[in-house]
Design a protein around this motif. Structure first.
Motif, PDB file in Angstrom:
ATOM      1  N   ALA B   1       0.101   4.542  -5.928  1.00 32.37           N
ATOM      2  CA  ALA B   1       0.549   3.200  -5.540  1.00 32.37           C
ATOM      3  C   ALA B   1       1.365   2.586  -6.669  1.00 32.37           C
ATOM      4  N   GLN B   2       2.337   1.791  -6.295  1.00 30.97           N
ATOM      5  CA  GLN B   2       3.167   1.182  -7.314  1.00 30.97           C
ATOM      6  C   GLN B   2       2.488  -0.061  -7.866  1.00 30.97           C
ATOM      7  N   SER B   3       2.726  -0.352  -9.144  1.00 30.37           N
ATOM      8  CA  SER B   3       2.170  -1.553  -9.766  1.00 30.37           C
ATOM      9  C   SER B   3       3.098  -2.024 -10.869  1.00 30.37           C
ATOM     10  N   ASN B  24       6.173  -3.625 -17.465  1.00 29.27           N
ATOM     11  CA  ASN B  24       5.875  -2.184 -17.334  1.00 29.27           C
ATOM     12  C   ASN B  24       5.527  -1.893 -15.889  1.00 29.27           C
ATOM     13  N   TYR B  25       5.988  -0.774 -15.399  1.00 27.42           N
ATOM     14  CA  TYR B  25       5.765  -0.444 -14.005  1.00 27.42           C
ATOM     15  C   TYR B  25       5.072   0.906 -13.894  1.00 27.42           C
ATOM     16  N   SER B  26       4.495   1.111 -12.736  1.00 23.69           N
ATOM     17  CA  SER B  26       3.910   2.407 -12.402  1.00 23.69           C
ATOM     18  C   SER B  26       4.434   2.796 -11.032  1.00 23.69           C
ATOM     19  N   TYR B  27       5.141   3.933 -11.002  1.00 21.16           N
ATOM     20  CA  TYR B  27       5.716   4.389  -9.726  1.00 21.16           C
ATOM     21  C   TYR B  27       6.003   5.865  -9.849  1.00 21.16           C
ATOM     22  N   GLY B  28       5.849   6.598  -8.749  1.00 20.09           N
ATOM     23  CA  GLY B  28       5.947   8.052  -8.806  1.00 20.09           C
ATOM     24  C   GLY B  28       7.343   8.594  -9.024  1.00 20.09           C
ATOM     25  N   ALA B  29       8.334   7.856  -8.607  1.00 16.20           N
ATOM     26  CA  ALA B  29       9.715   8.351  -8.705  1.00 16.20           C
ATOM     27  C   ALA B  29      10.544   7.289  -9.428  1.00 16.20           C
ATOM     28  N   THR B  30      11.856   7.450  -9.388  1.00 18.75           N
ATOM     29  CA  THR B  30      12.694   6.410  -9.977  1.00 18.75           C
ATOM     30  C   THR B  30      12.560   5.150  -9.143  1.00 18.75           C
ATOM     31  N   SER B  72       8.371   3.531 -19.200  1.00 14.48           N
ATOM     32  CA  SER B  72       8.077   2.859 -17.921  1.00 14.48           C
ATOM     33  C   SER B  72       8.236   1.356 -18.069  1.00 14.48           C
ATOM     34  N   SER B  73       9.342   0.964 -18.698  1.00 14.16           N
ATOM     35  CA  SER B  73       9.536  -0.463 -18.950  1.00 14.16           C
ATOM     36  C   SER B  73      10.880  -0.945 -18.412  1.00 14.16           C
ATOM     37  N   PHE B  74      10.929  -2.214 -18.181  1.00 13.54           N
ATOM     38  CA  PHE B  74      12.158  -2.866 -17.699  1.00 13.54           C
ATOM     39  C   PHE B  74      12.133  -4.288 -18.249  1.00 13.54           C
ATOM     40  N   ARG B  99       8.582   1.490   2.962  1.00 18.95           N
ATOM     41  CA  ARG B  99       7.710   0.597   2.197  1.00 18.95           C
ATOM     42  C   ARG B  99       8.651  -0.346   1.469  1.00 18.95           C
ATOM     43  N   ARG B 100       9.184  -1.300   2.206  1.00 18.99           N
ATOM     44  CA  ARG B 100      10.267  -2.093   1.641  1.00 18.99           C
ATOM     45  C   ARG B 100       9.785  -3.297   0.872  1.00 18.99           C
ATOM     46  N   ALA B 101       8.520  -3.612   0.957  1.00 23.22           N
ATOM     47  CA  ALA B 101       8.028  -4.813   0.287  1.00 23.22           C
ATOM     48  C   ALA B 101       8.035  -4.616  -1.213  1.00 23.22           C
ATOM     49  N   LEU B 102       8.211  -5.716  -1.913  1.00 23.73           N
ATOM     50  CA  LEU B 102       8.166  -5.697  -3.367  1.00 23.73           C
ATOM     51  C   LEU B 102       6.739  -5.839  -3.851  1.00 23.73           C
ATOM     52  N   THR B 103       6.453  -5.152  -4.961  1.00 21.85           N
ATOM     53  CA  THR B 103       5.198  -5.369  -5.673  1.00 21.85           C
ATOM     54  C   THR B 103       5.546  -6.141  -6.932  1.00 21.85           C
ATOM     55  N   PHE B 104       4.935  -7.299  -7.084  1.00 18.43           N
ATOM     56  CA  PHE B 104       5.270  -8.192  -8.183  1.00 18.43           C
ATOM     57  C   PHE B 104       4.276  -8.073  -9.330  1.00 18.43           C
ATOM     58  N   GLY B 105       4.783  -8.346 -10.535  1.00 14.43           N
ATOM     59  CA  GLY B 105       3.895  -8.588 -11.659  1.00 14.43           C
ATOM     60  C   GLY B 105       3.316  -9.988 -11.547  1.00 14.43           C
ATOM     61  N   SER B 106       2.433 -10.324 -12.467  1.00 13.48           N
ATOM     62  CA  SER B 106       1.727 -11.606 -12.392  1.00 13.48           C
ATOM     63  C   SER B 106       2.554 -12.758 -12.935  1.00 13.48           C
ATOM     64  N   GLY B 107       3.727 -12.467 -13.460  1.00 16.93           N
ATOM     65  CA  GLY B 107       4.622 -13.517 -13.912  1.00 16.93           C
ATOM     66  C   GLY B 107       4.434 -13.886 -15.373  1.00 16.93           C
ATOM     67  N   THR B 108       5.507 -14.382 -15.983  1.00 20.42           N
ATOM     68  CA  THR B 108       5.473 -14.921 -17.344  1.00 20.42           C
ATOM     69  C   THR B 108       6.084 -16.306 -17.305  1.00 20.42           C
ATOM     70  N   ARG B 109       5.319 -17.269 -17.770  1.00 25.35           N
ATOM     71  CA  ARG B 109       5.838 -18.645 -17.818  1.00 25.35           C
ATOM     72  C   ARG B 109       6.558 -18.838 -19.136  1.00 25.35           C
ATOM     73  N   LEU B 110       7.813 -19.255 -19.051  1.00 20.65           N
ATOM     74  CA  LEU B 110       8.628 -19.500 -20.239  1.00 20.65           C
ATOM     75  C   LEU B 110       8.755 -20.990 -20.482  1.00 20.65           C
TER      76      LEU B 110
END
Lengths: 113, 114
Positions: B1-3, B24-30, B72-74, B99-110
């Motif tokens: 699963a992507q995260s 940082n992401y986790s995903y099986g392919a590009t 595994s960073s962006f 599986r077109r939906a986005l998986t989001f990170g928890s966000g960073t408040r600037l």
């Protein structure tokens, strides 16, 4: 001009009521989504429709029922509202495959009293 | 699963200083990677996206991000922050067709200090 529009922007209601949120996109996209953003700002997919067909249905209580009358509209109906349903609900749309970015509406802030 | 993981919940920088937000992401392919910004009471606006090719991508408002497969960073960067950049920033990963939906990170408040 608005690409993805949601109504209403704010929704305040009591527990047990039934409510609907409407979403329309004028971008000609074939896929629409509902996301829920909780109080900690975490965004999670709820549903996705492609050409009016349901393609994603995450673990969401069956009190939530999406309806897509056509490609440009995706509505969300919620029955028997509970306190935990308080959140901001975002509609989004995209075209084609997962590499296409999603365009978001401004959100509907739902508050349950 | 992507995260997606955004390790920094909250960052404060001075106006004019440089900025780097981690993702940082986790995903099986590009993966397909995105950065969105959310101003208070607003929806999410796309800053930039990465699909393939050049690993340094330019976005709107002077932002850029670099895809590093080995880490595994962006991470999102901006050389000089403006007060109007204060907002919540979300990194997201998208999947392939089906599986077109986005998986989001928890966000960073600037926050931006004058």
């Amino acid at each position: 001009d608005t690409a993805v529009s949601q109504t209403p922007k704010y929704l305040v209601t009591q527990m047990g009521n039934d409510k609907s949120i409407k979403c329309e996109q004028n971008l000609g996209h074939d896929t629409m989504y509902w996301y829920k953003q909780d109080s900690k700002k975490f965004l999670k997919i709820m549903f996705s429709y492609n050409n009016k067909e349901l393609i994603i249905n995450e673990t969401v209580p069956n009190r939530f029922s999406p309806k897509s009358p056509d490609k440009a509209h995706l509505n969300l109906h919620i029955n028997s509202l509970e306190l935990g349903d308080s959140a901001v609900y975002f509609c989004a749309s995209s075209q084609g495959t997962g590499q296409q970015p999603q365009h978001f509406g401004d959100g509907t802030r739902l508050s349950i009293l | 699963a992507q995260s997606v993981t955004q390790p920094d919940i909250h960052i404060t920088v001075s106006e004019g200083a440089s900025l780097e937000l981690r993702c940082n992401y986790s995903y099986g392919a590009t993966p397909y990677l995105f950065w969105y910004v959310q101003s208070p009471g607003q929806g999410l606006q796309l800053l930039l996206k990465y699909f393939s090719g050049d690993t340094l991508v330019q976005g709107i408002k002077g932002f850029e991000a670099e895809f590093k497969r080995s880490q595994s960073s962006f991470n999102l960067r901006k050389p000089s922050v403006h007060w109007s950049d204060a907002a919540e920033y979300f990194c997201a990963v998208g999947g392939y067709t089906g599986r077109r939906a986005l998986t989001f990170g928890s966000g960073t408040r600037l926050q931006v200090q004058p």
